[in-house]
Design a protein around this motif. Sequence first.
Motif, mmCIF file in Angstrom:
data_model
loop_
_atom_site.group_PDB
_atom_site.id
_atom_site.type_symbol
_atom_site.label_atom_id
_atom_site.label_comp_id
_atom_site.label_asym_id
_atom_site.label_seq_id
_atom_site.Cartn_x
_atom_site.Cartn_y
_atom_site.Cartn_z
ATOM 1 N N GLN A 191 -6.710 3.197 -2.523
ATOM 2 C CA GLN A 191 -6.073 4.504 -2.630
ATOM 3 C C GLN A 191 -5.887 5.106 -1.245
ATOM 4 O OE1 GLN A 191 -7.345 7.101 -5.691
ATOM 5 N NE2 GLN A 191 -6.076 8.790 -4.982
ATOM 6 N N ILE A 192 -4.707 5.658 -1.035
ATOM 7 C CA ILE A 192 -4.397 6.377 0.191
ATOM 8 C C ILE A 192 -4.371 7.859 -0.175
ATOM 9 C CG2 ILE A 192 -2.667 6.814 1.969
ATOM 10 C CD1 ILE A 192 -1.746 3.903 1.557
ATOM 11 N N TYR A 193 -5.220 8.642 0.484
ATOM 12 C CA TYR A 193 -5.294 10.074 0.203
ATOM 13 C C TYR A 193 -4.424 10.813 1.201
ATOM 14 C CZ TYR A 193 -9.301 8.684 -2.568
ATOM 15 O OH TYR A 193 -10.107 8.083 -3.496
ATOM 16 N N SER A 194 -3.485 11.581 0.676
ATOM 17 C CA SER A 194 -2.580 12.317 1.552
ATOM 18 C C SER A 194 -1.910 13.419 0.740
ATOM 19 C CB SER A 194 -1.526 11.357 2.113
ATOM 20 O OG SER A 194 -0.601 12.029 2.909
ATOM 21 N N LEU A 230 0.807 -1.216 0.000
ATOM 22 C CA LEU A 230 0.000 0.000 0.000
ATOM 23 C C LEU A 230 0.838 1.262 0.000
ATOM 24 C CD1 LEU A 230 -2.910 -0.912 2.440
ATOM 25 C CD2 LEU A 230 -3.011 -0.635 -0.028
ATOM 26 N N GLY A 290 -0.009 10.658 -1.542
ATOM 27 C CA GLY A 290 -0.783 9.429 -1.629
ATOM 28 C C GLY A 290 -0.268 8.530 -2.738
ATOM 29 N N ASN A 291 -0.988 7.444 -2.997
ATOM 30 C CA ASN A 291 -0.540 6.475 -3.992
ATOM 31 C C ASN A 291 -1.391 6.457 -5.265
ATOM 32 O OD1 ASN A 291 -2.823 5.328 -2.889
ATOM 33 N ND2 ASN A 291 -1.981 3.278 -2.751
#
Length: 182
Positions: A67-70, A29, A97-98
């Motif tokens: 999905q990682i939101y950052s 991830l 994020g990714n």
Amino acid sequence: MTFKLKSIFKWAPMLLLGSATCLSAQYALAATEAGTQITNKATVSYEDNLGVSYTATSEDAIVTVAQIYSATIEADSEANASPGGFAYLQHTLTNTGNGADTYTLTIAQNHTNETNADATQLDATSIKIYEDSNDDGLPSAGETLLAQIPGTGPGATNTSVTIPGGTAMKLAVQVQVPSTAI
């Protein structure tokens, strides 16, 4: 003996598969693009008390990376300018994020209704945000105007930008100081 073989056959692949899937998902991830599928299969080999060897293979386990939101944006900055002149502020908006994500850039001021005898809290005459593609902190020929106030033209007071995961967008903010500023 059948019970032991059935027990090993039943639990060993699931334990191996479960451990491998959790480890794969945990590490994938952070660095793997959202939507990527990770496939895993467990195989166990064993032999019974008569020396007969057996191999069992699990079904494929497929994990889809979420999905990682950052995001990060640099801290506020300051610039000096003469009355009627321009101040330039540079910022970097990074999608940490990714996966690709969309951000809304909004310009707002709130000093127009204040009464201030020394005129230090005035709205800017104009504010424009440019994509600073050459990373020099200034709006340059060919760079895209993303938002501006007064609200006319491209983007008006806000606009949305999409940034791929793990990348950054450099921004140049041009602020015109009112000629009445002290």
